[in-house]
Design an enzyme around this catalytic site. Structure first.
Site, PDB file in Angstrom:
ATOM      1  N   GLU A  29       0.856  -1.196   0.000  1.00 51.58           N
ATOM      2  CA  GLU A  29       0.000   0.000   0.000  1.00 51.58           C
ATOM      3  C   GLU A  29       0.887   1.239   0.000  1.00 51.58           C
ATOM      4  O   GLU A  29       2.019   1.204   0.495  1.00 51.58           O
ATOM      5  CB  GLU A  29      -0.906  -0.058   1.244  1.00 51.58           C
ATOM      6  CG  GLU A  29      -1.696   1.179   1.587  1.00 51.58           C
ATOM      7  CD  GLU A  29      -2.735   1.599   0.563  1.00 51.58           C
ATOM      8  OE1 GLU A  29      -2.401   1.616  -0.644  1.00 51.58           O
ATOM      9  OE2 GLU A  29      -3.852   1.966   0.959  1.00 51.58           O
ATOM     10  N   ASP A  30       0.381   2.338  -0.550  1.00 48.27           N
ATOM     11  CA  ASP A  30       1.174   3.563  -0.558  1.00 48.27           C
ATOM     12  C   ASP A  30       1.201   4.234   0.817  1.00 48.27           C
ATOM     13  O   ASP A  30       2.259   4.489   1.361  1.00 48.27           O
ATOM     14  CB  ASP A  30       0.676   4.549  -1.644  1.00 48.27           C
ATOM     15  CG  ASP A  30      -0.817   4.860  -1.552  1.00 48.27           C
ATOM     16  OD1 ASP A  30      -1.534   4.266  -0.707  1.00 48.27           O
ATOM     17  OD2 ASP A  30      -1.300   5.697  -2.348  1.00 48.27           O
ATOM     18  N   PHE A  72      -0.461  16.673   3.079  1.00 49.22           N
ATOM     19  CA  PHE A  72      -0.933  15.925   1.914  1.00 49.22           C
ATOM     20  C   PHE A  72       0.239  15.671   0.994  1.00 49.22           C
ATOM     21  O   PHE A  72       0.838  16.594   0.449  1.00 49.22           O
ATOM     22  CB  PHE A  72      -2.079  16.639   1.191  1.00 49.22           C
ATOM     23  CG  PHE A  72      -2.827  15.668   0.333  1.00 49.22           C
ATOM     24  CD1 PHE A  72      -3.809  14.860   0.885  1.00 49.22           C
ATOM     25  CD2 PHE A  72      -2.501  15.494  -1.010  1.00 49.22           C
ATOM     26  CE1 PHE A  72      -4.469  13.904   0.123  1.00 49.22           C
ATOM     27  CE2 PHE A  72      -3.153  14.543  -1.785  1.00 49.22           C
ATOM     28  CZ  PHE A  72      -4.138  13.755  -1.213  1.00 49.22           C
ATOM     29  N   ARG A  95       1.462  11.670  -9.784  1.00 47.43           N
ATOM     30  CA  ARG A  95       1.864  10.285  -9.472  1.00 47.43           C
ATOM     31  C   ARG A  95       3.250   9.963 -10.029  1.00 47.43           C
ATOM     32  O   ARG A  95       3.957   9.112  -9.510  1.00 47.43           O
ATOM     33  CB  ARG A  95       0.869   9.288 -10.074  1.00 47.43           C
ATOM     34  CG  ARG A  95      -0.491   9.251  -9.390  1.00 47.43           C
ATOM     35  CD  ARG A  95      -1.249   7.994  -9.802  1.00 47.43           C
ATOM     36  NE  ARG A  95      -2.678   8.060  -9.530  1.00 47.43           N
ATOM     37  CZ  ARG A  95      -3.252   7.724  -8.372  1.00 47.43           C
ATOM     38  NH1 ARG A  95      -2.500   7.322  -7.364  1.00 47.43           N
ATOM     39  NH2 ARG A  95      -4.562   7.797  -8.221  1.00 47.43           N
TER      40      ARG A  95
HETATM   41  P1  IMP Z   1      -7.281   5.705   4.691  1.00 48.25           P
HETATM   42  O1  IMP Z   1      -8.366   4.697   4.449  1.00 48.25           O
HETATM   43  O2  IMP Z   1      -7.806   6.934   5.376  1.00 48.25           O
HETATM   44  O3  IMP Z   1      -6.097   5.108   5.437  1.00 48.25           O
HETATM   45  O4  IMP Z   1      -6.815   6.240   3.271  1.00 48.25           O
HETATM   46  C1  IMP Z   1      -5.846   5.600   2.555  1.00 48.25           C
HETATM   47  C2  IMP Z   1      -5.817   6.066   1.115  1.00 48.25           C
HETATM   48  O5  IMP Z   1      -6.079   7.478   0.990  1.00 48.25           O
HETATM   49  C3  IMP Z   1      -4.430   5.864   0.544  1.00 48.25           C
HETATM   50  O6  IMP Z   1      -4.312   4.602  -0.038  1.00 48.25           O
HETATM   51  C4  IMP Z   1      -4.320   6.986  -0.459  1.00 48.25           C
HETATM   52  O7  IMP Z   1      -4.854   6.562  -1.699  1.00 48.25           O
HETATM   53  C5  IMP Z   1      -5.169   8.080   0.094  1.00 48.25           C
HETATM   54  N1  IMP Z   1      -4.338   9.070   0.842  1.00 48.25           N
HETATM   55  C6  IMP Z   1      -4.316   9.267   2.175  1.00 48.25           C
HETATM   56  N2  IMP Z   1      -3.454  10.230   2.508  1.00 48.25           N
HETATM   57  C7  IMP Z   1      -2.898  10.671   1.366  1.00 48.25           C
HETATM   58  C8  IMP Z   1      -1.893  11.664   1.043  1.00 48.25           C
HETATM   59  O8  IMP Z   1      -1.309  12.369   1.887  1.00 48.25           O
HETATM   60  N3  IMP Z   1      -1.603  11.802  -0.283  1.00 48.25           N
HETATM   61  C9  IMP Z   1      -2.184  11.063  -1.261  1.00 48.25           C
HETATM   62  N4  IMP Z   1      -3.102  10.113  -0.997  1.00 48.25           N
HETATM   63  C10 IMP Z   1      -3.471   9.922   0.291  1.00 48.25           C
HETATM   64 MG    MG Z   2      -4.254   4.280  -2.168  1.00 51.94          MG
END
Ligand code: IMP
Ligand code: MG
Length: 185
Positions: A110-111, A163, A176
């Site tokens: 995961e990123d 962000f 990206r």
């Molecule tokens: P979560 O479910 O709130 O943990 O959100 C995870 C997903 O939100 C990640 O896989 C990203 O795709 C996106 N995301 C959350 N924070 C960032 C950020 O700082 N930059 C870009 N994408 C983000």
């Molecule tokens: Mg993601």
């Protein structure tokens, strides 16, 4: 580490100002370490690496080239939870791996872990497929959860409360392709 974009990078970023948080060399060194740790953690069994699209695509491709053992690779595409949805079971798989998951060591790549909700829902869903083991390698973790996710075994870097874009991460599908991770300013 330089935090100012070169004119070439600024052009590549569409003229946006981005503060570099992790440069290419720093990311590459950490990806090599993660690859070595992952190699050591799976001495035997079938390893299936599952990249969560789209954000993980660059990290995934660098990471698997640092894993020194046989593996299979596939992807996961999860629906994002709709705005205002509070109930459980909100993540659906829009793309499900072709290969059976049962009895395999699953490593989800995961990123970034932000609220952790996407990952928690996904783990519940994958656990039902009876894998031999289930672990997550995330490049970044905002560390917002009161209790860490037990399956989150590898984290590249703690993420600042900003962000972040680049190295697969987007803002409205932009940035990206940038080779570094930065903070939109
Ligand atoms: P979560 O479910 O709130 O943990 O959100 C995870 C997903 O939100 C990640 O896989 C990203 O795709 C996106 N995301 C959350 N924070 C960032 C950020 O700082 N930059 C870009 N994408 C983000
Ligand atoms: Mg993601």
């Amino acid at each position: 580490m330089s935090s100012v974009l070169s004119p070439e990078m600024k052009r590549r970023a569409g003229g946006h100002d981005i503060r570099i948080v992790l440069d290419e060399a720093t990311i590459a060194a950490r990806v090599r370490q993660l690859g070595a740790e992952i190699t050591a953690a799976y001495p035997d069994g079938d390893l299936l690496v599952l990249g969560l699209l789209k954000g993980s695509f660059i990290f995934l491709s660098d990471l698997v080239r640092q894993i020194d053992r046989p593996l299979n690779l596939d992807f996961l595409v999860a629906s994002s939870y709709g705005a205002g949805t509070v109930s459980s079971g909100v993540v659906r798989l829009l793309y499900d791996p072709e290969t059976p998951l049962e009895g395999k060591h699953l490593l989800i790549v995961e990123d970034i872990i932000d609220s952790g909700r996407t990952m928690q829902h996904l783990l519940t869903l994958l656990q039902e497929r009876n894998p031999a083991s289930l672990a997550v390698c995330a490049l970044l973790d905002k560390q917002l959860l009161p209790e860490p996710i037990p399956e989150l075994r590898w984290v590249g870097f703690p993420a600042p409360p900003a962000f972040l874009v680049g190295y697969g991460l987007d803002h409205a599908e932009n940035f990206r392709h940038l080779p570094f991770i930065g903070d939109l300013i």
